[in-house]
Design a protein around this motif. Structure first.
Motif, PDB file in Angstrom:
ATOM      1  N   PRO A  74       0.747  -1.281   0.152  1.00 30.49           N
ATOM      2  CA  PRO A  74      -0.039   0.063  -0.207  1.00 30.49           C
ATOM      3  C   PRO A  74       0.900   1.310   0.030  1.00 30.49           C
ATOM      4  N   ALA A  75       1.596   1.355  -1.089  1.00 31.51           N
ATOM      5  CA  ALA A  75       2.519   2.660  -1.139  1.00 31.51           C
ATOM      6  C   ALA A  75       2.667   3.091  -2.742  1.00 31.51           C
ATOM      7  N   ILE A  76       3.004   4.043  -2.820  1.00 31.74           N
ATOM      8  CA  ILE A  76       3.276   4.631  -4.087  1.00 31.74           C
ATOM      9  C   ILE A  76       4.743   3.784  -4.597  1.00 31.74           C
ATOM     10  N   ALA A  86       1.046   3.998   3.489  1.00 38.83           N
ATOM     11  CA  ALA A  86      -0.201   3.957   3.945  1.00 38.83           C
ATOM     12  C   ALA A  86      -0.743   2.880   4.922  1.00 38.83           C
ATOM     13  N   HIS A  87      -0.804   2.966   6.092  1.00 43.89           N
ATOM     14  CA  HIS A  87      -1.099   1.802   7.021  1.00 43.89           C
ATOM     15  C   HIS A  87      -0.059   0.998   7.212  1.00 43.89           C
ATOM     16  N   ALA A 115      -3.014  -1.344  -5.314  1.00 36.86           N
ATOM     17  CA  ALA A 115      -4.442  -1.332  -6.224  1.00 36.86           C
ATOM     18  C   ALA A 115      -3.903  -1.355  -7.356  1.00 36.86           C
ATOM     19  N   THR A 144     -10.506   0.097  -4.818  1.00 33.19           N
ATOM     20  CA  THR A 144     -10.626  -1.037  -4.022  1.00 33.19           C
ATOM     21  C   THR A 144     -10.901   0.039  -2.694  1.00 33.19           C
ATOM     22  N   GLY A 148      -7.981   1.839   3.270  1.00 32.85           N
ATOM     23  CA  GLY A 148      -7.966   3.156   2.331  1.00 32.85           C
ATOM     24  C   GLY A 148      -8.828   3.036   1.274  1.00 32.85           C
ATOM     25  N   ILE A 149      -8.654   3.913   0.316  1.00 33.86           N
ATOM     26  CA  ILE A 149      -9.226   3.576  -0.920  1.00 33.86           C
ATOM     27  C   ILE A 149      -7.905   3.586  -2.011  1.00 33.86           C
ATOM     28  N   GLY A 150      -8.058   2.488  -2.797  1.00 36.11           N
ATOM     29  CA  GLY A 150      -6.805   2.317  -3.920  1.00 36.11           C
ATOM     30  C   GLY A 150      -7.518   2.400  -5.155  1.00 36.11           C
ATOM     31  N   GLU A 164      -3.216   8.174  -7.347  1.00 38.85           N
ATOM     32  CA  GLU A 164      -3.843   7.924  -5.712  1.00 38.85           C
ATOM     33  C   GLU A 164      -5.096   8.681  -5.705  1.00 38.85           C
ATOM     34  N   HIS A 167      -7.051   9.809  -2.229  1.00 41.56           N
ATOM     35  CA  HIS A 167      -6.512  10.984  -1.633  1.00 41.56           C
ATOM     36  C   HIS A 167      -7.210  12.111  -2.250  1.00 41.56           C
TER      37      HIS A 167
HETATM   38  C1  BGC Z   1      -2.701   4.647  -0.582  1.00 45.66           C
HETATM   39  C2  BGC Z   1      -2.611   3.834  -1.910  1.00 45.66           C
HETATM   40  C3  BGC Z   1      -3.097   2.350  -1.637  1.00 45.66           C
HETATM   41  C4  BGC Z   1      -4.568   2.363  -0.988  1.00 45.66           C
HETATM   42  C5  BGC Z   1      -5.078   1.035  -0.791  1.00 45.66           C
HETATM   43  C6  BGC Z   1      -4.040   4.335   0.190  1.00 45.66           C
HETATM   44  O1  BGC Z   1      -4.382   5.196   1.290  1.00 45.66           O
HETATM   45  O2  BGC Z   1      -2.269   5.697  -0.514  1.00 45.66           O
HETATM   46  O3  BGC Z   1      -1.305   3.789  -2.243  1.00 45.66           O
HETATM   47  O4  BGC Z   1      -2.912   1.859  -2.871  1.00 45.66           O
HETATM   48  O5  BGC Z   1      -4.557   2.963   0.176  1.00 45.66           O
HETATM   49  O6  BGC Z   1      -4.104   0.171   0.145  1.00 45.66           O
END
Ligand code: BGC
Length: 263
Positions: A74-76, A86-87, A115, A144, A148-150, A164, A167
């Motif tokens: 869950p990261a760029i 993220a998380h 995502a 997704t 968070g939302i992916g 992203e 966000h």
């Molecule tokens: C993150 C994304 C990630 C998504 C799902 C978001 O908070 O910024 O990079 O794909 O959550 O895990």
């Protein structure tokens, strides 16, 4: 080139993994989960990944020892380097994750945003698959809903990486604060109220991107009948076809297609 690759999807609560047949786009055996270590630091996560790769490799019909491993985070991820976290622990930020995990696991590892992995899998093998198993022609947006939302944008089968859209600011707050699965639980929203949030978010995305198809994924999709039919959009919206295996399948596909790491 090997056909079977281990795919791993690191989430905030659990790490999902499986051996994937990348030609068929299907796990060859069970899709398993272990808890994500807390804190989810690179070293702690790498230890868990090492153990599960070792365990999978000892099983009958294990992938070839030289087959690379795909990891979704869950990261760029820009050229293997994490640019956000993220998380998971902030220690990931700035880390060359591909190189780090390749060292720790003793085999080539290719990393991709979670995502993006799910989006690639849905486009090629799941709800966004068109005729003759090809990705749908046109613009597919995969969203997704989880902690968070992916988001993933796939245009004629090709991924535009690292979008992203979770966000994106909607009514003064990041969309994922308003409309993720975690937000629904945190705020005790019933299904109609949650569907209203998604309506606001997805109609805005529809306006911005004019997609041909929207695929909604994440664990919450087991209940998709509770909220997807309430949406009023001009674009077809369908639940993810691969359920919670999408990230794992996409990570394995990414490993299959990636070039060998340098050095
Ligand atoms: C993150 C994304 C990630 C998504 C799902 C978001 O908070 O910024 O990079 O794909 O959550 O895990």
């Amino acid at each position: 080139m090997h056909r079977h690759h281990i795919g791993i999807d690191v989430g905030s609560a659990s790490i999902t993994y499986a051996v994937v047949d990348t030609a068929a786009g299907r796990p060859t055996g069970p899709v398993r989960k272990v808890p994500t270590p807390d804190p989810a630091s690179p070293v702690a996560v790498a230890e868990v990944l090492w153990a599960l790769v070792e365990a999978l490799s000892a099983e009958p019909r294990a992938p070839h020892p030289e087959a690379s491993v795909g990891v979704a985070l869950p990261a760029i991820i820009r050229h293997g380097v994490a640019r956000s976290a993220a998380h998971i622990d902030d220690a990931w930020i700035g880390l060359d994750v591909g190189r780090f995990l390749t060292d720790r696991l003793g085999r080539a590892v290719h990393v991709i945003n979670d995502a993006d992995a799910a989006g690639l899998a849905e486009a090629h093998y799941g709800a966004g698959r068109g005729e003759a198993g090809r990705a749908v022609t046109g613009t597919v947006l995969v969203i997704t809903l989880g902690a968070g939302i992916g988001s993933a944008l796939i245009v004629d089968g090709r991924l535009v990486p690292n979008l992203e859209l979770g966000h994106l600011e909607i009514d003064g707050a990041a969309a994922e604060v308003l409309a993720s699965a975690a937000a629904r639980e945190r705020q005790g929203l019933d299904w109609p109220a949650y569907a209203e949030r998604l309506q606001r978010y997805l109609s805005h995305l529809e306006f911005l991107f004019s997609p041909d198809l929207i695929v909604v994924g994440g664990g919450i999709c087991v209940d998709h009948e509770q909220f997807l039919p309430r949406l009023r959009l001009g674009t077809p919206v369908v639940p993810a076809g691969l359920r919670d295996a999408a990230g794992v399948i996409g990570a394995a596909r990414h490993a299959y297609l990636a070039l060998p790491p340098l050095g």
